[in-house]
Design an enzyme around this catalytic site. Sequence first.
Site, PDB file in Angstrom:
ATOM      1  N   ASP A 106       0.221  -1.273  -0.218  1.00 34.17           N
ATOM      2  CA  ASP A 106      -0.065  -0.305   0.263  1.00 34.17           C
ATOM      3  C   ASP A 106       0.771   1.153  -0.676  1.00 34.17           C
ATOM      4  O   ASP A 106       1.688   1.307   0.615  1.00 34.17           O
ATOM      5  CB  ASP A 106      -0.610   0.449   1.162  1.00 34.17           C
ATOM      6  CG  ASP A 106      -2.397   1.467   1.486  1.00 34.17           C
ATOM      7  OD1 ASP A 106      -2.709   1.336  -0.037  1.00 34.17           O
ATOM      8  OD2 ASP A 106      -2.802   1.239   2.090  1.00 34.17           O
ATOM      9  N   HIS A 113      -3.669  14.012   0.959  1.00 31.26           N
ATOM     10  CA  HIS A 113      -3.538  13.313   1.838  1.00 31.26           C
ATOM     11  C   HIS A 113      -2.617  13.055   3.187  1.00 31.26           C
ATOM     12  O   HIS A 113      -2.625  12.968   3.738  1.00 31.26           O
ATOM     13  CB  HIS A 113      -4.210  11.624   1.559  1.00 31.26           C
ATOM     14  CG  HIS A 113      -3.798  10.807   2.553  1.00 31.26           C
ATOM     15  ND1 HIS A 113      -5.098  10.663   3.759  1.00 31.26           N
ATOM     16  CD2 HIS A 113      -2.833   9.381   2.967  1.00 31.26           C
ATOM     17  CE1 HIS A 113      -5.120   9.450   4.373  1.00 31.26           C
ATOM     18  NE2 HIS A 113      -3.881   8.624   4.070  1.00 31.26           N
ATOM     19  N   GLU A 179     -10.181   4.147   4.072  1.00 34.25           N
ATOM     20  CA  GLU A 179      -9.366   4.856   3.179  1.00 34.25           C
ATOM     21  C   GLU A 179     -10.082   4.170   1.924  1.00 34.25           C
ATOM     22  O   GLU A 179      -9.492   3.137   1.486  1.00 34.25           O
ATOM     23  CB  GLU A 179      -7.773   4.138   3.611  1.00 34.25           C
ATOM     24  CG  GLU A 179      -7.531   4.732   4.609  1.00 34.25           C
ATOM     25  CD  GLU A 179      -6.162   4.551   4.944  1.00 34.25           C
ATOM     26  OE1 GLU A 179      -5.269   5.339   5.994  1.00 34.25           O
ATOM     27  OE2 GLU A 179      -5.357   3.280   4.436  1.00 34.25           O
ATOM     28  N   GLU A 181      -9.292   3.812  -2.032  1.00 40.03           N
ATOM     29  CA  GLU A 181      -8.394   3.936  -2.742  1.00 40.03           C
ATOM     30  C   GLU A 181      -8.485   3.301  -4.147  1.00 40.03           C
ATOM     31  O   GLU A 181     -10.178   2.889  -4.307  1.00 40.03           O
ATOM     32  CB  GLU A 181      -6.854   2.912  -2.033  1.00 40.03           C
ATOM     33  CG  GLU A 181      -6.295   3.684  -0.650  1.00 40.03           C
ATOM     34  CD  GLU A 181      -5.238   2.820   0.135  1.00 40.03           C
ATOM     35  OE1 GLU A 181      -4.719   2.454  -1.079  1.00 40.03           O
ATOM     36  OE2 GLU A 181      -5.476   2.942   1.357  1.00 40.03           O
ATOM     37  N   ASP A 213      -9.323   0.432   2.685  1.00 43.10           N
ATOM     38  CA  ASP A 213      -8.412  -0.073   3.847  1.00 43.10           C
ATOM     39  C   ASP A 213      -8.619  -0.076   4.889  1.00 43.10           C
ATOM     40  O   ASP A 213      -7.846   1.484   5.456  1.00 43.10           O
ATOM     41  CB  ASP A 213      -6.935   0.504   2.771  1.00 43.10           C
ATOM     42  CG  ASP A 213      -5.952  -0.391   4.051  1.00 43.10           C
ATOM     43  OD1 ASP A 213      -5.342  -1.115   4.357  1.00 43.10           O
ATOM     44  OD2 ASP A 213      -4.377   0.559   4.282  1.00 43.10           O
ATOM     45  N   ARG A 217      -7.101   4.228  13.382  1.00 51.12           N
ATOM     46  CA  ARG A 217      -6.122   4.834  13.605  1.00 51.12           C
ATOM     47  C   ARG A 217      -5.274   4.821  15.621  1.00 51.12           C
ATOM     48  O   ARG A 217      -4.930   5.423  15.494  1.00 51.12           O
ATOM     49  CB  ARG A 217      -7.223   6.339  14.081  1.00 51.12           C
ATOM     50  CG  ARG A 217      -7.610   6.490  12.202  1.00 51.12           C
ATOM     51  CD  ARG A 217      -6.920   6.482  11.177  1.00 51.12           C
ATOM     52  NE  ARG A 217      -7.477   6.812  10.092  1.00 51.12           N
ATOM     53  CZ  ARG A 217      -6.236   6.809   8.829  1.00 51.12           C
ATOM     54  NH1 ARG A 217      -5.018   5.953   8.738  1.00 51.12           N
ATOM     55  NH2 ARG A 217      -6.725   6.575   7.724  1.00 51.12           N
ATOM     56  N   GLN A 220      -3.107   2.617  14.682  1.00 51.08           N
ATOM     57  CA  GLN A 220      -2.012   3.008  14.647  1.00 51.08           C
ATOM     58  C   GLN A 220      -0.901   3.984  14.835  1.00 51.08           C
ATOM     59  O   GLN A 220      -0.031   3.705  14.614  1.00 51.08           O
ATOM     60  CB  GLN A 220      -2.496   3.984  13.410  1.00 51.08           C
ATOM     61  CG  GLN A 220      -1.798   3.888  12.296  1.00 51.08           C
ATOM     62  CD  GLN A 220      -2.316   4.854  11.030  1.00 51.08           C
ATOM     63  OE1 GLN A 220      -3.530   4.362  10.430  1.00 51.08           O
ATOM     64  NE2 GLN A 220      -1.581   5.237   9.794  1.00 51.08           N
ATOM     65  N   LYS A 233      -3.244  -2.248  10.385  1.00 52.95           N
ATOM     66  CA  LYS A 233      -4.100  -1.727   9.220  1.00 52.95           C
ATOM     67  C   LYS A 233      -4.385  -3.165   9.005  1.00 52.95           C
ATOM     68  O   LYS A 233      -4.169  -3.149   7.796  1.00 52.95           O
ATOM     69  CB  LYS A 233      -2.893  -1.339   8.303  1.00 52.95           C
ATOM     70  CG  LYS A 233      -3.081   0.880   8.428  1.00 52.95           C
ATOM     71  CD  LYS A 233      -2.009   1.200   7.424  1.00 52.95           C
ATOM     72  CE  LYS A 233      -2.812   2.519   7.568  1.00 52.95           C
ATOM     73  NZ  LYS A 233      -4.166   3.446   7.098  1.00 52.95           N
ATOM     74  N   THR A 237      -9.293  -5.643   4.845  1.00 55.43           N
ATOM     75  CA  THR A 237      -8.927  -4.669   3.662  1.00 55.43           C
ATOM     76  C   THR A 237      -9.491  -4.893   1.863  1.00 55.43           C
ATOM     77  O   THR A 237      -9.914  -6.394   1.891  1.00 55.43           O
ATOM     78  CB  THR A 237      -6.861  -4.740   2.610  1.00 55.43           C
ATOM     79  OG1 THR A 237      -6.596  -4.461   4.210  1.00 55.43           O
ATOM     80  CG2 THR A 237      -7.544  -3.522   1.448  1.00 55.43           C
ATOM     81  N   GLU A 338      -8.815  12.722   8.063  1.00 57.07           N
ATOM     82  CA  GLU A 338      -9.040  13.511   7.899  1.00 57.07           C
ATOM     83  C   GLU A 338     -10.127  14.584   7.890  1.00 57.07           C
ATOM     84  O   GLU A 338     -10.122  16.196   7.466  1.00 57.07           O
ATOM     85  CB  GLU A 338      -8.753  13.697   5.596  1.00 57.07           C
ATOM     86  CG  GLU A 338      -7.137  13.302   6.068  1.00 57.07           C
ATOM     87  CD  GLU A 338      -7.193  13.127   4.734  1.00 57.07           C
ATOM     88  OE1 GLU A 338      -7.350  12.022   4.528  1.00 57.07           O
ATOM     89  OE2 GLU A 338      -6.550  14.004   4.081  1.00 57.07           O
TER      90      GLU A 338
END
Length: 396
Positions: A106, A113, A179, A181, A213, A217, A220, A233, A237, A338
């Site tokens: 990834d 971002h 996420e 993607e 994904d 948080r 992480q 993570k 996915t 975000e």
Amino acid sequence: MTTLDIPVDSSFGIDNLPYGVFSTAVTGPRIGVRVGDSVVDLAATLGDDVFARPSLNAFMAQGRERWVEVRRQITELVQGDVDAAAVFAVDEVTLHLPVDVADYVDFYASENHATNLGRLFRPDSEPLMPNWKYLPVGYHGRSSTVIVSGTDVIRPCGQRKTPDQDAPDFGPSRRLDIEAEMGFLVGVPTKLGETITPDQFAEYVFGAVVVNDWSARDIQAWEYVPLGPFLGKSFATSISPWVVPLPALEAARIDTPTQDPQPLPYLRGEEKWGLDIDLSVEWNGHVVSRPPYAQMYWSPAQMLAHTTINGAAASTGDLFASGTISGPEKNQRGAFIELTWGGKEPVEVGAETRTFLEDGDEIVISATAPGPHGSRIGFGDVRGRILPAVLTGGRQ
Ligand SMILES: O=C(O)/C=C/C(=O)CC(=O)CC(=O)O
Ligand SMILES: [Ca+2]
Ligand SMILES: [Mg+2]
């Protein structure tokens, strides 16, 4: 015999022809192509056993000449009479993971971002690390946890430490995120020691999928220093079930944004591999973001070149994802950390508000790209619902 009904405004028209793996009440998993709202059984119509398999890998390994030839055959097939027994309604089949995923890598290719996450995770440093504009930053993920759209996601447990705690505790993630993607699938493998240049992209890469994904948080933020993402993570996915072949994206090819400083020679190419793909993120049925792939700083061709420049072999079924796609506007951000600025600015989700995901929430990410003659190329959905954490043996 039957003829296929292809609505004129379908994003699964004859310019698209994505591949997937499907099963029905009477047939086990096998390869089909989507046309309009139908799935055509390729083993039955083309008479080749490579399509009677439960993954695309063997076909993807056959290489570009063969991919082009099969696409030509399918284009002809779906415009004529097709054996009615080989045609299924898309909502009557079960769709499976289309590939046996080999390695999963990834990236972190969106400047917007990466800048936002830098500000959120490292408020006292420059948001972009000094390497960011010299190489596509990435990490190795966990291929065994790549799942097909529609698979539920169990809220992961792990070590959590808020800034006011002296030591971590253990429990369900409280900052579960998405996420949005795009992902790219390698068809043709390389040998150890070989490299792939950016202009060889289409010789090796078979097609593209939409990716969610999922990211925890809190897990992480505590674990990632200094080696990068790990358990935050690697629990799930999700990918869309339809693999859009690269030739269907011809009209979507654009230049990447200007790259300054100029990348090192091994990351340069003549071919354009920026892609004008529009994504949308729905939270419990409400669109909360529309991330633009066109804004991605690094192209997928540069990501693949970078992945192999040390001689690492590429395998059939390798999945490499772009990293979260975020545009410059708030409603173009591809992750909730975000969108809600670290959970401080809740967003409206219909009549409710949200910061991170709650149990029972469902996320649907979809994408389309321009096709030839004004058509749209659809990727379909990547869908996932959050199930409550499963706490293990009282050890939480
Ligand atoms: O900057 C960080 O520490 C964290 C970055 C991410 O979480 C992003 C990531 O995993 C890659 C991506 O999807 O963009
Ligand atoms: Ca990611
Ligand atoms: Mg993951």
